[in-house]
Design a protein around this motif. Structure first.
Motif, short mmCIF file in Angstrom:
data_model
loop_
_atom_site.label_atom_id
_atom_site.label_comp_id
_atom_site.label_asym_id
_atom_site.label_seq_id
_atom_site.Cartn_x
_atom_site.Cartn_y
_atom_site.Cartn_z
N UNK A 217 0.85 -1.19 0.00
CA UNK A 217 0.00 0.00 0.00
C UNK A 217 0.89 1.24 0.00
N UNK A 218 0.52 2.24 -0.76
CA UNK A 218 1.30 3.48 -0.80
C UNK A 218 1.19 4.20 0.54
N UNK A 219 2.20 5.00 0.84
CA UNK A 219 2.17 5.78 2.09
C UNK A 219 1.03 6.79 2.07
N UNK A 220 0.67 7.27 0.89
CA UNK A 220 -0.44 8.22 0.79
C UNK A 220 -1.76 7.54 1.17
N UNK A 221 -1.98 6.32 0.66
CA UNK A 221 -3.20 5.59 1.01
C UNK A 221 -3.19 5.21 2.49
N UNK A 222 -2.03 4.81 2.98
CA UNK A 222 -1.93 4.43 4.40
C UNK A 222 -2.26 5.62 5.29
N UNK A 223 -1.82 6.81 4.90
CA UNK A 223 -2.11 8.00 5.69
C UNK A 223 -3.61 8.25 5.78
N UNK A 224 -4.32 8.00 4.69
CA UNK A 224 -5.79 8.16 4.69
C UNK A 224 -6.42 7.14 5.64
N UNK A 225 -5.95 5.91 5.57
CA UNK A 225 -6.50 4.85 6.43
C UNK A 225 -6.28 5.18 7.91
N UNK A 226 -5.09 5.64 8.24
CA UNK A 226 -4.79 5.94 9.64
C UNK A 226 -5.60 7.14 10.14
N UNK A 227 -5.82 8.11 9.27
CA UNK A 227 -6.64 9.25 9.68
C UNK A 227 -8.10 8.83 9.85
N UNK A 228 -8.56 7.92 9.00
CA UNK A 228 -9.92 7.40 9.15
C UNK A 228 -10.05 6.65 10.48
N UNK A 229 -9.02 5.90 10.84
CA UNK A 229 -9.01 5.23 12.14
C UNK A 229 -9.19 6.25 13.26
N UNK A 230 -8.39 7.30 13.21
CA UNK A 230 -8.41 8.31 14.26
C UNK A 230 -9.76 9.00 14.36
N UNK A 231 -10.41 9.18 13.22
CA UNK A 231 -11.69 9.89 13.18
C UNK A 231 -12.90 9.01 13.45
N UNK A 232 -12.68 7.73 13.71
CA UNK A 232 -13.80 6.82 13.95
C UNK A 232 -14.64 7.28 15.15
N UNK A 233 -15.95 7.16 15.04
CA UNK A 233 -16.82 7.56 16.15
C UNK A 233 -16.88 6.49 17.24
#
Length: 218
Positions: free
Chosen positions: A24-40
Motif C-alpha cells: 500500500x502506498x504511504x499516501x493511502x496508508x495516511x488516509x487509512x490511519x486518519x480514518x481510524x483516528x476519526x472513527x466515532x
C-alpha cells in the motif's frame, strides 16, 4: 442502485490470499490511519489502541501469534501489505475519559470551566461497568465501530481487506506487550492487494439476506 457508497460496499469482500509483492502506498496508508483516528465512539470515549504492522519484524511476530490456533489466518501475516490490530481497554476509567475532555478543552469544543459538567456523559460508562470495574463488552463494541469505518475506507481506496476474529488474544498480548500494554486485541484487519489466482472468494457473488428480511421501516 447506483451510488459511490453502494459501489464501495458491493465491491468489498473478504480476501483469502494476498500478493506479497504489492504494498500500500504511504499516501493511502495516511488516509487509512486518519480514518481510524476519526472513527466515532459512544460519548467520544475512544477506548481503543490501534497497532499497525508493516515491518518484516512486526509481520514475523504476527505470524508467530498463530502458533497455537487459527492457523488459517496465518497466511495473511506476511503476505498482506499491512495488518491493523484493533485493541480495546477492558477497564475504561474516569481518568481515561478525562484525557478526552482535556483534548476537547484544548481544541475549544469544551470550555475549561465546564470540565466537571462534561463528565456527566461518563454515566454511560458506569452503566456498562461491573463491580470489578470491567467494561470490556462495551469498549470492545466501540472498537468494532472503528473496524467497520476502516473497512469502508479501505474499499473506497480500491484496496482489499480481511477482518480476522480468528486471532489469539493471549499470544498477541505477549508478543505485542510493548505496543498493547493492558489493551486486548480480539480482531485484526489485514489490508493490501489480493492475489487473483489464489483468492477464490474474489470471483464468488456477494450474498446478503433480502432487505425485507433485515430492515423494518415503521
Amino acid at each position: 442502485m447506483t451510488h459511490p457508497i453502494i459501489s464501495d460496499l458491493q465491491r468489498r469482500y473478504t480476501s483469502k490470499r494476498y500478493d506479497a509483492s504489492k504494498q500500500i502506498s504511504q499516501a493511502d496508508l495516511a488516509v487509512i490511519l486518519e480514518a481510524l483516528r476519526l472513527s466515532p465512539s459512544s460519548i467520544n470515549s475512544q477506548p481503543w489502541k490501534f497497532v499497525v504492522i508493516e515491518s518484516e519484524q512486526g509481520k514475523q511476530r504476527l505470524h508467530d501469534s498463530f502458533a497455537n490456533k487459527f492457523q488459517f489466518n496465518q497466511v495473511h501475516a506476511k503476505a498482506a501489505s499491512h495488518t491493523i490490530l484493533f485493541a480495546y481497554n477492558p477497564s475504561y476509567k474516569r481518568a481515561d475519559y478525562e484525557k478526552v475532555i482535556d483534548a476537547d478543552i484544548a481544541n475549544g469544543r469544551t470550555k475549561a470551566e465546564n470540565k466537571e459538567q462534561a463528565f456527566g456523559a461518563f454515566a454511560f460508562v458506569d452503566l456498562n461497568t461491573d463491580e470489578q470495574g470491567v467494561n470490556a463488552a462495551w469498549t470492545k463494541a466501540q472498537t468494532y465501530i472503528a473496524l467497520g469505518n476502516t473497512m469502508h475506507t479501505v474499499a473506497r481506496l480500491g484496496l482489499d481487506s480481511t477482518p480476522m476474529e480468528g486471532v489469539d488474544k493471549d499470544l498477541l498480548g505477549e508478543l505485542f506487550a510493548d505496543e498493547l500494554g493492558d489493551y486486548v486485541c480480539e480482531v485484526a484487519l489485514a489490508i493490501g492487494y489480493h492475489e487473483p489466482e489464489q483468492d477464490y472468494n474474489a470471483a464468488l457473488p456477494k450474498s446478503r439476506l433480502d432487505k425485507d428480511a433485515v430492515i423494518t421501516v415503521v
